[in-house]
Design an enzyme around this catalytic site. Structure first.
Site, PDB file in Angstrom:
ATOM      1  N   ASP A   1       0.967  -1.070   0.121  1.00  0.00           N
ATOM      2  CA  ASP A   1       0.135  -0.095   0.056  1.00  0.00           C
ATOM      3  C   ASP A   1       0.992   1.234   0.345  1.00  0.00           C
ATOM      4  O   ASP A   1       2.242   1.167   0.244  1.00  0.00           O
ATOM      5  CB  ASP A   1      -0.758  -0.138   1.186  1.00  0.00           C
ATOM      6  CG  ASP A   1      -0.239  -0.279   2.587  1.00  0.00           C
ATOM      7  OD1 ASP A   1       0.435   0.785   2.952  1.00  0.00           O
ATOM      8  OD2 ASP A   1      -0.296  -1.365   3.122  1.00  0.00           O
TER       9      ASP A   1
ATOM     10  N   GLU B   1      21.356 -21.417 -19.387  1.00  0.00           N
ATOM     11  CA  GLU B   1      20.884 -20.467 -18.493  1.00  0.00           C
ATOM     12  C   GLU B   1      22.044 -19.446 -17.823  1.00  0.00           C
ATOM     13  O   GLU B   1      21.984 -18.133 -17.714  1.00  0.00           O
ATOM     14  CB  GLU B   1      19.962 -21.013 -17.514  1.00  0.00           C
ATOM     15  CG  GLU B   1      18.886 -21.850 -18.283  1.00  0.00           C
ATOM     16  CD  GLU B   1      17.944 -22.685 -17.185  1.00  0.00           C
ATOM     17  OE1 GLU B   1      16.720 -22.629 -17.569  1.00  0.00           O
ATOM     18  OE2 GLU B   1      18.258 -23.199 -16.415  1.00  0.00           O
TER      19      GLU B   1
END
Ligand code: DGJ
Length: 739
Positions: free
Chosen positions: A534, A614
């Protein structure tokens, strides 16, 4: 002049660059709301309808003027007891037990600069960037005075609201509701957009029509929650990303909240938002005050994209603080998904070594480094380093990691305690607990009573000793359960209704102390992922771990929902291992990086365990993040597809504010045989300009890209003779440069 008072008309108008907001002191000194929308001039009281309506009562002093009713007029701060039977923003129980008051306008004041709120986060401004309006309403007989606070940010197109309630009488009063703001819209068919979910599935987008019934969005969990976000949008039914009017409401508060949206009997739409009024019986003795948290408002007449962009700018520049506000954040590796609590110092150094070699810039040691914390049943509350497990002190571990050229960060969860901890054994009364009732457990832990300053101070001091020792560059502050058993051993029984609010203030104070003691600290918020995501938290932490779910495909949706109110730079996002721990899904390494770059970007796996192919990609990914960082974090953000509806592809783009470059991101969500042709329509490019795809050299006309769309790239797979349409979960980043 952003705030204008017209004495004749008795209007107060707040102007930002593109929007206006107006209130009017109406008959009987009722404070009426007359307008919020595109910038406009003059007295908007032509919107008021003074009709005598049955069962809508009148203020006593209106005498025979039966058209004056708080039940039918748009009210600036509606209160229970005034005859307004719609959702109230304010309700008070008097000393004699009667509920109700009747707030009337008393005075107002216009001040330079932006007001601040004691102990609470706010949207802040430097000097003349903002102006403040304070309007006093009062019901002297009830003994309450309400100061409505407004901050006007012309350049941001933001208006903030808050309210300060004072007991100005001689007896005590009990606040039962004290919202931050209420908005009445006299016209329009509005939807409410809310962001709902669950742990590991935060902020899905819901959109519901506002009709003649109350629609309640909120959290009773003591935190802002995974289940609903304290960010809500009212949107005209026709509003889309690029068209239509909408109003966003972002509460700068990290505890229980509510937003009540409804349409009244005569077509006015009301949204009341603020602190949750359940568990909120807040007594005020004479002279005492209660400060409601701040609500930030943004209006956009050009759809949801513009609304989000305004919130992004507000959060990035006027909510987030500190040295990391505008700096590229270090690419970090967090050990949580790699090891859980099952690690040794040697294992951590082993992970760190490979990470450093591949270009990672910071190692974060997550849960499990303290007390007797080897699983999640013990240790919380004992912030002493488990040197046996680490094989060294925290200072030594941090030094070794720094010796590899990386920064060092640490995880903490200060608000919690396990029963199996020395802290609890010594201070059982420090945990929230109702006498005589067995507490509800969550992750087998209890919540410390952060409404008590001495509890906050003691936890802080112990954690600070460790941070001092290792000179942490970063802290991840977690919180892993909802709050129950709200009873504090030290507060008088009649004040127990204050605790949840005082608890949140305690959390804010803890973070403020951290930032004061460690001014260069990068603080990341977390609550089981995004359970306390928030604008209030973002005042302390410029980034928040967005979700415990790191599956790239689920994350696309979670980050999509989060993007309505919060900028990408605030969303903690990492590349993790496959099959994903939550979903068992396997996605390409590249796709995981594209999705993590729509956030703070980092890794959450042991890079020793990935393939050589990777491993080669990691430095390239980090390089791409560094190259695009400014665009990703400061560019104007556009959602190109509605991820809640479009199950085929997710796409989003960032455009440099001057339109000079853009980065289009596409993730293929689904594929079928003999695929129809697919296009992604761009947004925000300079009309009439041409853009070159940096990689392919293709030149596109901006108008055509925005109308017809960018064709989905074709892919050359190994051992396949021709380029084909992409596989499910493939991802692309297309860098467009204006020529
Ligand atoms: C929940 C967080 O979201 C995770 O990332 C991790 O830090 C765990 N808590 C540790 O307990």
């Amino acid at each position: 002049m952003p705030i204008i008072y017209n004495e004749q008309e008795k209007t107060i108008t707040l102007h930002t660059q593109n929007t206006s907001y107006q209130m009017k002191v109406g008959p009987c000194d009722l404070l009426l709301h007359t307008y919020y929308g595109p910038r406009a001039q003059g007295d908007m009281s032509w919107c008021l309808s003074f009709r005598d309506r049955g069962f809508s009562g009148n203020p006593y002093d209106a005498k025979l003027l039966r058209g004056i009713s708080a039940d039918t007029l748009p009210m600036e701060y509606p209160c229970e007891g005034s005859g307004d039977f719609r959702a109230p923003a304010f309700s008070v129980r008097r000393a004699n037990g009667a509920v109700g008051c009747d707030l009337r306008y008393v005075s107002h004041e216009i001040k330079p600069g932006k007001y601040a709120l004691d102990g609470l986060p706010t949207v802040y401004a430097d000097g003349e960037e903002a102006e403040t309006l304070e309007v006093t309403l009062a019901d002297e007989a009830a003994g309450v005075r309400v100061l409505l606070q407004y901050g006007v940010f012309p350049a941001l197109d933001v208006i903030t609201r808050a309210a300060r309630i004072e007991n100005c009488g001689e007896g005590s009063v009990l606040l039962q509701a004290a919202a931050s703001a209420s908005l009445d819209f006299v016209s329009g068919d509005w939807d409410v957009m809310h962001f709902y979910g669950r742990h590991a599935g935060e902020r899905a987008v819901g959109r519901a029509p506002i009709e003649q019934r109350e629609l309640l969005i909120g959290s009773r969990r003591g935190t802002s929650s995974h289940q609903q976000s304290p960010f809500v949008i009212l949107a005209d039914r026709e509003t889309t990303e690029l068209h239509g009017r909408c109003v966003g409401m972002s509460l700068l508060y990290s505890g229980s909240f509510s937003c009540n949206a409804s349409r009244d009997q005569f077509g006015t739409t009301r949204a009341v938002m603020g602190i949750q009024s359940e568990h909120f019986d807040y007594p005020l003795e004479p002279g005492e005050v209660f400060q409601a948290p701040e609500l930030a408002l943004v209006y956009s007449g050009e759809g949801l994209a513009r609304l989000s962009q305004r919130f992004h700018r507000m959060v990035s520049q006027h909510v987030c603080r500190g040295p990391w506000k505008n700096r590229r954040r270090p690419v970090l590796l967090n050990n949580w998904e790699a090891t859980g609590m099952d690690f040794t110092g040697e294992r951590i150094l082993n992970i760190a070594k490979t990470a450093a070699e591949l270009g990672v810039e910071m190692l974060v040691l997550d849960d499990g480094w303290f007390g007797a914390r080897n699983d999640d049943n013990a240790g919380l509350g004992d912030w002493t380093v488990n040197t046996e497990k680490l094989g060294c002190t925290m200072g030594e571990l941090a030094d070794k990691i720094r010796g590899m050229g990386m920064k060092f960060g640490l995880w903490i969860e200060p608000e919690m305690v396990n029963e199996d901890s020395d802290r609890y054994r010594e201070h059982p009364d420090w945990a929230l607990c109702i006498p005589g009732k067995a507490p509800v457990m969550g992750r087998n832990q209890l919540v410390l009573d952060f409404s008590r300053p001495e509890v906050v101070d003691a936890i802080f001091e112990q954690i600070a000793q460790v941070l001092d020792e290792c000179r942490a560059d970063y802290v991840k502050m977690d919180m892993n359960r909802s709050i129950t058993d709200v009873y504090s051993a030290v507060w008088p029984d009649q004040s127990q209704g204050k605790i949840l609010y005082q608890y949140v203030l305690g959390v804010y104070r803890f973070m403020e102390m951290l930032l004061e003691r460690y001014p260069n600290l990068l603080l990341e918020g977390c609550s089981g992922g995004g359970g306390r995501f928030d604008a209030g938290m973002l005042y302390y932490c410029p980034q928040i771990w967005c979700s415990d779910n790191t599956d790239a495909i689920d994350r696309v949706r979670i980050q999509y929902g989060t993007s309505f109110g919060f900028p990408l730079r605030t969303m903690g996002a990492h590349v993790s291992a496959v099959p994903n721990g939550d979903t068992r899904r396997k996605t390409p390494f590249h796709t995981r990086a594209v999705v993590a770059m729509a956030g703070t970007f980092g890794y959450e796996l042991d890079l020793n365990l990935i393939s050589d192919e990777e491993k080669k990609q990691v430095p390239a990914q980090i390089e791409a993040f560094k190259k695009y960082w400014n665009l990703l974090h400061n560019g104007l953000f556009y959602r190109l597809t509605d991820v809640m509806q479009n199950r085929q592809e997710a796409a989003w783009m960032m455009v440099e504010e001057d339109g000079s470059e853009a980065l289009v991101n596409i993730v293929v969500l689904d594929s079928t045989g003999n695929n129809p042709n697919r296009f992604v329509r761009c947004m925000g490019l300079t009309p009439g300009a041409s853009y070159k795809d940096e990689e392919s050299g293709m030149v596109y006309d901006a108008n055509a890209l925005m109308a017809q769309g960018l064709p989905m790239p074709m892919v050359q797979y190994p051992r396949w003779p021709v380029k084909v349409t992409p596989n499910e979960y493939d991802a692309f980043q297309i860098h467009l440069v204006r020529i």
